[in-house]
Scaffold this motif. Structure first.
Motif, PDB file in Angstrom:
ATOM      1  N   ARG A   1     -12.075  -4.146   9.290  1.00 42.38           N
ATOM      2  CA  ARG A   1     -10.916  -3.876   8.436  1.00 42.38           C
ATOM      3  C   ARG A   1     -11.288  -4.146   6.980  1.00 42.38           C
ATOM      4  O   ARG A   1     -11.834  -5.225   6.665  1.00 42.38           O
TER       5      ARG A   1
ATOM      6  N   LEU B   1      -9.828  -4.585   3.170  1.00 48.67           N
ATOM      7  CA  LEU B   1      -8.619  -4.835   2.379  1.00 48.67           C
ATOM      8  C   LEU B   1      -9.023  -4.880   0.915  1.00 48.67           C
ATOM      9  O   LEU B   1      -9.872  -5.695   0.539  1.00 48.67           O
ATOM     10  N   TRP B   2      -8.451  -4.013   0.100  1.00 45.61           N
ATOM     11  CA  TRP B   2      -8.819  -3.976  -1.319  1.00 45.61           C
ATOM     12  C   TRP B   2      -7.594  -4.161  -2.200  1.00 45.61           C
ATOM     13  O   TRP B   2      -6.467  -3.865  -1.799  1.00 45.61           O
ATOM     14  N   HIS B   3      -7.863  -4.658  -3.384  1.00 44.28           N
ATOM     15  CA  HIS B   3      -6.809  -4.906  -4.369  1.00 44.28           C
ATOM     16  C   HIS B   3      -7.412  -4.535  -5.719  1.00 44.28           C
ATOM     17  O   HIS B   3      -8.461  -5.048  -6.085  1.00 44.28           O
TER      18      HIS B   3
ATOM     19  N   GLY C   1      -4.581  -1.595  -0.751  1.00 44.84           N
ATOM     20  CA  GLY C   1      -4.619  -0.782   0.457  1.00 44.84           C
ATOM     21  C   GLY C   1      -5.565  -1.389   1.464  1.00 44.84           C
ATOM     22  O   GLY C   1      -6.252  -2.391   1.178  1.00 44.84           O
ATOM     23  N   SER C   2      -5.589  -0.814   2.629  1.00 42.71           N
ATOM     24  CA  SER C   2      -6.491  -1.286   3.677  1.00 42.71           C
ATOM     25  C   SER C   2      -6.792  -0.136   4.621  1.00 42.71           C
ATOM     26  O   SER C   2      -6.013   0.800   4.733  1.00 42.71           O
ATOM     27  N   PHE C   3      -7.954  -0.219   5.252  1.00 44.24           N
ATOM     28  CA  PHE C   3      -8.312   0.797   6.254  1.00 44.24           C
ATOM     29  C   PHE C   3      -9.359   0.209   7.179  1.00 44.24           C
ATOM     30  O   PHE C   3      -9.899  -0.875   6.923  1.00 44.24           O
TER      31      PHE C   3
ATOM     32  N   LEU D   1      -4.273 -12.756  -6.442  1.00 43.24           N
ATOM     33  CA  LEU D   1      -4.830 -11.762  -5.548  1.00 43.24           C
ATOM     34  C   LEU D   1      -4.508 -12.152  -4.108  1.00 43.24           C
ATOM     35  O   LEU D   1      -4.464 -13.332  -3.767  1.00 43.24           O
ATOM     36  N   PRO D   2      -4.266 -11.159  -3.240  1.00 43.35           N
ATOM     37  CA  PRO D   2      -3.818 -11.466  -1.894  1.00 43.35           C
ATOM     38  C   PRO D   2      -4.893 -12.100  -1.031  1.00 43.35           C
ATOM     39  O   PRO D   2      -4.623 -12.603   0.035  1.00 43.35           O
ATOM     40  N   PHE D   3      -6.142 -12.052  -1.481  1.00 39.05           N
ATOM     41  CA  PHE D   3      -7.209 -12.695  -0.738  1.00 39.05           C
ATOM     42  C   PHE D   3      -8.316 -13.006  -1.723  1.00 39.05           C
ATOM     43  O   PHE D   3      -8.314 -12.534  -2.857  1.00 39.05           O
ATOM     44  N   GLY D   4      -9.244 -13.794  -1.284  1.00 38.02           N
ATOM     45  CA  GLY D   4     -10.295 -14.226  -2.191  1.00 38.02           C
ATOM     46  C   GLY D   4     -11.307 -13.143  -2.471  1.00 38.02           C
ATOM     47  O   GLY D   4     -11.186 -12.023  -2.037  1.00 38.02           O
TER      48      GLY D   4
ATOM     49  N   ALA E   1      -5.994   7.447   2.348  1.00 34.50           N
ATOM     50  CA  ALA E   1      -6.515   6.193   1.790  1.00 34.50           C
ATOM     51  C   ALA E   1      -6.424   5.020   2.754  1.00 34.50           C
ATOM     52  O   ALA E   1      -7.138   4.031   2.587  1.00 34.50           O
ATOM     53  N   ASN E   2      -5.557   5.108   3.772  1.00 30.22           N
ATOM     54  CA  ASN E   2      -5.317   3.933   4.625  1.00 30.22           C
ATOM     55  C   ASN E   2      -5.508   4.171   6.120  1.00 30.22           C
ATOM     56  O   ASN E   2      -5.537   3.205   6.878  1.00 30.22           O
ATOM     57  N   VAL E   3      -5.618   5.426   6.534  1.00 33.31           N
ATOM     58  CA  VAL E   3      -5.721   5.688   7.976  1.00 33.31           C
ATOM     59  C   VAL E   3      -7.011   6.431   8.300  1.00 33.31           C
ATOM     60  O   VAL E   3      -7.878   5.905   9.002  1.00 33.31           O
TER      61      VAL E   3
ATOM     62  N   ALA F   1       0.818  -1.216   0.000  1.00 38.89           N
ATOM     63  CA  ALA F   1       0.000   0.000   0.000  1.00 38.89           C
ATOM     64  C   ALA F   1       0.850   1.264   0.000  1.00 38.89           C
ATOM     65  O   ALA F   1       0.310   2.360  -0.051  1.00 38.89           O
TER      66      ALA F   1
ATOM     67  N   VAL G   1     -12.331  -6.902  -2.954  1.00 38.48           N
ATOM     68  CA  VAL G   1     -12.303  -6.295  -1.634  1.00 38.48           C
ATOM     69  C   VAL G   1     -12.780  -7.323  -0.618  1.00 38.48           C
ATOM     70  O   VAL G   1     -13.594  -8.202  -0.935  1.00 38.48           O
ATOM     71  N   GLU G   2     -12.230  -7.222   0.574  1.00 39.72           N
ATOM     72  CA  GLU G   2     -12.616  -8.114   1.666  1.00 39.72           C
ATOM     73  C   GLU G   2     -12.793  -7.262   2.916  1.00 39.72           C
ATOM     74  O   GLU G   2     -12.019  -6.335   3.157  1.00 39.72           O
TER      75      GLU G   2
END
Lengths: 320, 119
Positions: free
Chosen positions: B95, B97-99, B110-112, A316-319, A215-217, A31, B59-60
């Motif tokens: 939380r 988490l997107w890609h 990113g993630s938030f 992809l890092p997750f499903g 975007a992240n915090v 990120a 997104v998760e």
């Protein structure tokens, strides 16, 4: 077969022809986005161009001269992890009541290899060899050197995104660092009658990315312009360490507080130049740069590595 | 300097400037990044700065125990928005988490967090 399936299959074929890290060209690590810092290099191989980089600085002479540098640098990936940079700078130094020196510096090239991009830890490592080619600049004008300089270099970048949520305000921080050992190909300058020292160059930056914060915090609802800003402080130092008989071993350097505005296709940076001692400079200067993301501007041509490894698309890092 | 200007001009002419493509950054989200909302949202929406490839953008949403609380497949709509439904969310911190894969094959991630209920 549906249109959607055909579209996905076609995209997968296109992706399969591209190296995995192609999609991460310029300095994305997870990120984290490391901008192209002005006084030091970012820790990633990339397809980028700085045009122009302009600075003004009073020289350390007595009385001080007024030095202006106008430079350009093009960085090109040969493979996904190996890149080459070529840089050239034109310099003019005006001495009050005295001569004006002007001309091109020696041509500089950098051969860089991306050792690591650790997305979860926002960590990037790069090694390389910088070469300043002797005799390619305005040697007669006193701008270029007659000798070459070889500098094995290590670059590091680390984002603080893994800090605990209690310290979420600090997660947008990142640091970069660069260290090199500079070896001239000549040990003695006959014209100046002085030894040419080997030096250690070390530099770095401390950055706070409002884009990462947004975007992240936390989205503070700031005007969009502010969400593109990265305030930062850079610093560069150089210390003679060998072959410096009869000369000073004092470290010279500069501190560069400033800000970078990051867009989708380019970034603009502006920094002050503050010498750390009288041997470095005699006053505050200014440094500005327009930097272009060639991989975003020309994603199908110049933004591709010349030689691409044929690997499957990144999972992809997750499903989902 | 003429050499530099000529070289850069030639580069632009040779390769052309594809003004519609770039990395896809998160522009904003609903619930907003880092926000607290009193009522549990029924869906999460993410707006991006570039067009996305639906098949490779996802997104998760996880609760504080790491269990997924999103439901259904993410949908990519007009205006570069990605939406995903959410299960009924009890008060707590979640939380995201997107890609994303933009149409020129650049990936970003990113993630938030956002919070449901009073803090």
């Amino acid at each position: 077969m549906s249109c959607t399936v055909l579209r996905v299959a076609a995209l997968a074929i296109v992706l399969a022809g591209l190296p995995v890290s192609n999609a991460l060209a310029h300095c994305f690590v997870g990120a984290r986005f490391f901008p192209a810092t002005l006084a030091t290099d970012d820790p990633c191989v990339a397809d980028e161009m700085s045009l122009p980089t302009v600075d003004y600085l009073p020289t350390p002479d007595t009385p001080p001269g007024k030095q202006v540098d106008i430079g350009a640098e093009v960085s090109k990936r040969i493979t996904a992890d190996f890149g080459v940079s070529i840089a050239e700078t034109w310099t003019q130094i005006r001495f009050p009541g005295g001569p004006t020196l002007a001309g091109f510096n020696n041509l500089e090239t950098s051969f860089q290899y991306q050792l690591l991009k650790d997305a979860p830890h926002q960590l990037a490592l790069m090694v390389g060899l910088n070469v300043e080619w002797g005799g390619t600049g305005a040697t007669n004008a006193g701008i270029g050197d007659s000798f070459s300089t070889l500098s094995p270099t290590l670059w590091v970048g680390w984002g603080f995104g893994e800090l605990p949520d209690q310290l979420s305000w600090a997660q947008p921080f990142a640091v970069t660092a660069e260290a090199s050992y500079d070896v001239p190909t000549s040990s003695f300058d006959l014209a100046a009658g002085a030894f040419i020292p080997q030096t250690v160059s070390w530099s770095g930056s401390l950055q706070y990315s409002l884009a990462y914060l947004h975007a992240n915090v936390i989205d503070l609802g700031l005007p969009d312009f502010f969400n593109h800003l990265i305030p930062l402080v850079e610093a560069t130092f150089q210390t003679p360490v060998a072959n410096n008989f009869g000369n000073s071993y004092v470290t010279t350097g500069f501190v560069y507080p400033g800000v970078i505005w990051v867009g989708s296709y380019f970034q603009v940076g502006l920094e002050a130049i503050i010498p750390i001692n009288k041997e470095s400079g005699s006053g505050i200067g200014v440094l500005g740069q327009l930097h272009l993301y060639l991989d975003d501007m020309f994603p199908n041509t110049f933004g591709q590595p010349l030689i691409g490894a044929r690997t499957p698309p990144a999972k992809l890092p997750f499903g989902g | 300097m003429r050499r530099l200007v000529a070289a850069s001009s030639a580069l632009f002419l040779l390769f052309g400037f594809d003004a519609a493509w770039a990395h896809a950054f998160l522009d904003h989200a609903e619930p907003r990044v880092g926000s607290s909302v009193a009522a549990a949202p029924r869906q999460l929406s993410l707006w991006f700065t570039q067009d996305l490839e639906p098949a490779f953008s996802t997104v998760e949403v996880q609760n504080s125990a790491g269990a997924r609380v999103d439901q259904g497949k993410p949908r990519i709509g007009p205006a570069n928005v990605m939406r995903v439904g959410l299960k009924p969310l009890p008060p707590g911190t979640y939380r995201v988490l997107w890609h994303a894969l933009s149409v020129d094959t650049h990936t970003t991630e990113g993630s938030f967090s956002f919070h449901v209920g009073s803090h």
